[in-house]
Design a protein around this motif. Structure first.
Motif, PDB file in Angstrom:
ATOM      1  N   GLU A   1       0.830  -1.205   0.000  1.00 52.30           N
ATOM      2  CA  GLU A   1       0.000   0.000   0.000  1.00 52.30           C
ATOM      3  C   GLU A   1       0.868   1.260   0.000  1.00 52.30           C
ATOM      4  OE1 GLU A   1      -3.454   2.231   2.684  1.00 52.30           O
ATOM      5  OE2 GLU A   1      -3.057   0.094   2.991  1.00 52.30           O
ATOM      6  N   THR A   2       1.945   1.229   0.788  1.00 47.68           N
ATOM      7  CA  THR A   2       2.851   2.383   0.837  1.00 47.68           C
ATOM      8  C   THR A   2       3.534   2.595  -0.505  1.00 47.68           C
ATOM      9  OG1 THR A   2       3.268   1.856   3.167  1.00 47.68           O
ATOM     10  CG2 THR A   2       4.722   3.467   2.132  1.00 47.68           C
ATOM     11  N   LEU A   3       3.990   1.506  -1.124  1.00 51.01           N
ATOM     12  CA  LEU A   3       4.660   1.622  -2.418  1.00 51.01           C
ATOM     13  C   LEU A   3       3.710   2.152  -3.487  1.00 51.01           C
ATOM     14  CD1 LEU A   3       6.724  -1.704  -2.434  1.00 51.01           C
ATOM     15  CD2 LEU A   3       7.601   0.606  -2.068  1.00 51.01           C
ATOM     16  N   ALA A   4       2.461   1.698  -3.456  1.00 48.77           N
ATOM     17  CA  ALA A   4       1.475   2.193  -4.423  1.00 48.77           C
ATOM     18  C   ALA A   4       1.252   3.690  -4.243  1.00 48.77           C
ATOM     19  CB  ALA A   4       0.161   1.429  -4.272  1.00 48.77           C
ATOM     20  N   TYR A   5       1.158   4.120  -2.994  1.00 49.65           N
ATOM     21  CA  TYR A   5       0.987   5.552  -2.719  1.00 49.65           C
ATOM     22  C   TYR A   5       2.184   6.349  -3.245  1.00 49.65           C
ATOM     23  CZ  TYR A   5       0.988   9.955  -0.177  1.00 49.65           C
ATOM     24  OH  TYR A   5       1.044  11.290   0.134  1.00 49.65           O
ATOM     25  N   LEU A   6       3.389   5.846  -3.002  1.00 48.85           N
ATOM     26  CA  LEU A   6       4.591   6.572  -3.411  1.00 48.85           C
ATOM     27  C   LEU A   6       4.747   6.609  -4.932  1.00 48.85           C
ATOM     28  CD1 LEU A   6       7.046   5.359  -0.628  1.00 48.85           C
ATOM     29  CD2 LEU A   6       6.131   7.674  -0.916  1.00 48.85           C
ATOM     30  N   ARG A   7       4.292   5.573  -5.614  1.00 53.19           N
ATOM     31  CA  ARG A   7       4.315   5.616  -7.076  1.00 53.19           C
ATOM     32  C   ARG A   7       3.445   6.764  -7.590  1.00 53.19           C
ATOM     33  NH1 ARG A   7       5.081  -0.081  -6.751  1.00 53.19           N
ATOM     34  NH2 ARG A   7       2.856  -0.464  -6.364  1.00 53.19           N
ATOM     35  N   GLU A   8       2.263   6.908  -6.995  1.00 51.68           N
ATOM     36  CA  GLU A   8       1.379   8.010  -7.380  1.00 51.68           C
ATOM     37  C   GLU A   8       1.993   9.364  -7.035  1.00 51.68           C
ATOM     38  OE1 GLU A   8      -2.410   7.409  -5.600  1.00 51.68           O
ATOM     39  OE2 GLU A   8      -2.840   5.561  -6.705  1.00 51.68           O
ATOM     40  N   LEU A   9       2.647   9.434  -5.870  1.00 53.60           N
ATOM     41  CA  LEU A   9       3.259  10.698  -5.452  1.00 53.60           C
ATOM     42  C   LEU A   9       4.409  11.079  -6.379  1.00 53.60           C
ATOM     43  CD1 LEU A   9       3.299  12.971  -3.338  1.00 53.60           C
ATOM     44  CD2 LEU A   9       4.901  11.584  -2.004  1.00 53.60           C
ATOM     45  N   CYS A  10       5.219  10.108  -6.779  1.00 59.13           N
ATOM     46  CA  CYS A  10       6.316  10.408  -7.709  1.00 59.13           C
ATOM     47  C   CYS A  10       5.769  10.921  -9.044  1.00 59.13           C
ATOM     48  CB  CYS A  10       7.172   9.155  -7.935  1.00 59.13           C
ATOM     49  SG  CYS A  10       8.225   8.715  -6.541  1.00 59.13           S
ATOM     50  N   ALA A  11       4.671  10.333  -9.507  1.00 60.00           N
ATOM     51  CA  ALA A  11       4.056  10.807 -10.753  1.00 60.00           C
ATOM     52  C   ALA A  11       3.542  12.231 -10.589  1.00 60.00           C
ATOM     53  CB  ALA A  11       2.921   9.873 -11.149  1.00 60.00           C
ATOM     54  N   ALA A  12       2.976  12.533  -9.417  1.00 62.37           N
ATOM     55  CA  ALA A  12       2.474  13.887  -9.169  1.00 62.37           C
ATOM     56  C   ALA A  12       3.628  14.890  -9.112  1.00 62.37           C
ATOM     57  CB  ALA A  12       1.689  13.914  -7.860  1.00 62.37           C
ATOM     58  N   LYS A  13       4.753  14.488  -8.525  1.00 59.64           N
ATOM     59  CA  LYS A  13       5.904  15.386  -8.446  1.00 59.64           C
ATOM     60  C   LYS A  13       6.531  15.598  -9.825  1.00 59.64           C
ATOM     61  CE  LYS A  13       5.739  15.841  -3.962  1.00 59.64           C
ATOM     62  NZ  LYS A  13       5.381  17.134  -3.326  1.00 59.64           N
ATOM     63  N   ARG A  14       6.428  14.605 -10.667  1.00 53.68           N
ATOM     64  CA  ARG A  14       6.934  14.763 -12.034  1.00 53.68           C
ATOM     65  C   ARG A  14       6.097  15.808 -12.782  1.00 53.68           C
ATOM     66  NH1 ARG A  14       7.254   9.899 -13.067  1.00 53.68           N
ATOM     67  NH2 ARG A  14       9.512   9.701 -12.918  1.00 53.68           N
ATOM     68  N   ALA A  15       4.796  15.773 -12.556  1.00 53.22           N
ATOM     69  CA  ALA A  15       3.909  16.730 -13.225  1.00 53.22           C
ATOM     70  C   ALA A  15       4.031  18.127 -12.632  1.00 53.22           C
ATOM     71  CB  ALA A  15       2.464  16.242 -13.132  1.00 53.22           C
TER      72      ALA A  15
END
Length: 406
Positions: free
Chosen positions: A193-207
């Motif tokens: 669950e933590t890794l899934a959240y961080l994947r989304e956060l990294c995508a948001a930081k890229r944008a």
């Protein structure tokens, strides 16, 4: 386990949970490198003497890189018994890597997790600490109301995790850290669950990049290509989990030590300039890490008097090493004026804790503010009611109720 090796009981029993220092003292004297079992029944070699711990932490034959090695099967048992679960619980980051991969990943993080970034964060740490103390009354749980939120809020801000998500990340991190005392599948689910959240956060930081650590890591990943997408997310996971749990228990263990030693507390109040030395003494005397994460032998190795075959799991106890009479005078005495050179609370060798400078800054600020705001604190419950967290990794309380004395 090597063929013919006797099966023995776990040292991680109720006696250990009640007082690990007493158990470690016996082991250092009688069996400093002992074959024991984890709470799940997996056999490990436990190393407890200072010199042996340092040697194990720097021996290239004692590896952290489980995939593709004989120890992977045993790592799976610890994680829950299947390779997909182990892959989630043992992520692809520098903590679970050997050179040259470890060096590559650590260099990337060092370039983003800089001393300058930590210095710039200091005023914000002061602000967070003051704000937390402003909300407390005359009686509170020092661990849950102060020691937990302070480093969690700091690492959340440092990484760029939105404030609304901090409680969720604290909860998931706690499950992960207590892995050896939890249902393995619950640990796997929390990590995933933590890794899934961080994947989304990294995508948001890229944008929408910002001035935080994850934005900087995403930029290095995209521009330099020295870190793949999995390594990026798993490294963010490592910084999140390791970046606050240890500091939580550094603060609470330290305050308990001071409450147990009123003479030392009075000395610290008279001379707040001793706080940095006191933080180092807490790290040595009752540090937040009991054992480091698992390692395994890639070939036969001798540690102390023990000849350990290849493919065996190794646990080194930082807590035990820091109370070794061969290394320290009066090691069981808490002395805020001691200068405990080369304690092992942050590890040793290539895996020495990258966040040690941040932990020290947070702890110094936390204790300075506490001592100034609360000139007279005492335990709000009998000491016999205090409980320690289960598990092999962390050494910390479940709560620390205190009150202001008039």
């Amino acid at each position: 386990m090597a063929e013919g090796q006797p099966v023995i009981n776990s040292v991680f029993d109720q006696d250990y949970l009640h007082d690990p220092h007493l158990v470690y003292s016996r082991l250092r004297a009688e069996e400093p490198v002992t074959l024991t079992t984890t709470p799940q029944g997996v056999q490990v070699w436990l190393v407890t003497r200072y010199d042996d711990v340092r040697a194990a932490l720097t021996d290239p034959r004692v590896s952290k890189d489980f995939p593709g090695n004989p120890g992977m099967m045993k790592a799976n048992e610890v994680a829950g018994g299947d390779s997909s679960g182990a892959a989630a619980v043992v992520p692809d980051n520098m903590l679970f890597s050997d050179p040259p991969k470890h060096e590559r990943l650590r260099r990337i993080v060092v370039k983003t997790f800089t001393a300058g970034r930590i210095r710039a964060l200091r005023p914000r740490i002061e602000q967070i600490s003051s704000g937390l103390l402003d909300a407390l009354g005359d009686e509170f749980d020092l661990l849950k109301d102060y020691a937990v939120p302070l480093p969690a809020m700091v690492i959340g801000e440092l990484l760029g995790i939105p404030e609304r998500d901090w409680p969720r990340m604290i909860h998931l991190s706690g499950i992960t850290i207590e892995g050896s005392a939890q249902d393995p599948q619950q640990v796997v689910a929390a990590v995933e669950e933590t890794l899934a959240y961080l994947r989304e956060l990294c995508a948001a930081k890229r944008a929408e990049p910002a001035g935080d650590l994850i934005s900087a890591m995403v930029q290095m990943h995209d521009e330099a290509g020295r870190m793949n997408a999995t390594e990026l997310v798993d490294t963010a996971w490592l910084l999140l989990v390791a970046g606050h749990e240890t500091t939580v228990h550094l603060i609470s263990n330290g305050m308990l030590a001071l409450l147990r030693h009123p003479g030392q507390l009075a000395r610290l109040r008279d001379d707040p300039g001793l706080i940095p030395d006191m933080v180092e003494e807490v790290l040595r005397y009752d540090g937040p890490i009991s054992t480091s994460t698992l390692r395994f032998t890639t070939e036969p190795v001798t540690i102390g008097d023990a000849d350990i075959p290849a493919g065996q799991l190794i646990l080194v106890s930082l807590l035990a090493a820091n109370r070794d009479h061969a290394q320290y005078e009066r090691p069981d005495q808490f002395d805020v004026t001691r200068k405990p050179a080369q304690h092992l609370a942050f590890g040793h060798g290539i895996h020495y804790c990258l966040g040690a400078p941040l932990a020290r800054v947070e702890a110094e600020i936390a204790f300075r503010h506490l001592l100034r705001r609360y000139p007279a604190l005492e335990l709000a419950v009998p000491e016999s009611r205090l409980a320690w967290r289960p598990g092999m990794l962390m050494h910390g309380l479940t709560s620390l109720p205190v009150r202001l004395t008039r």
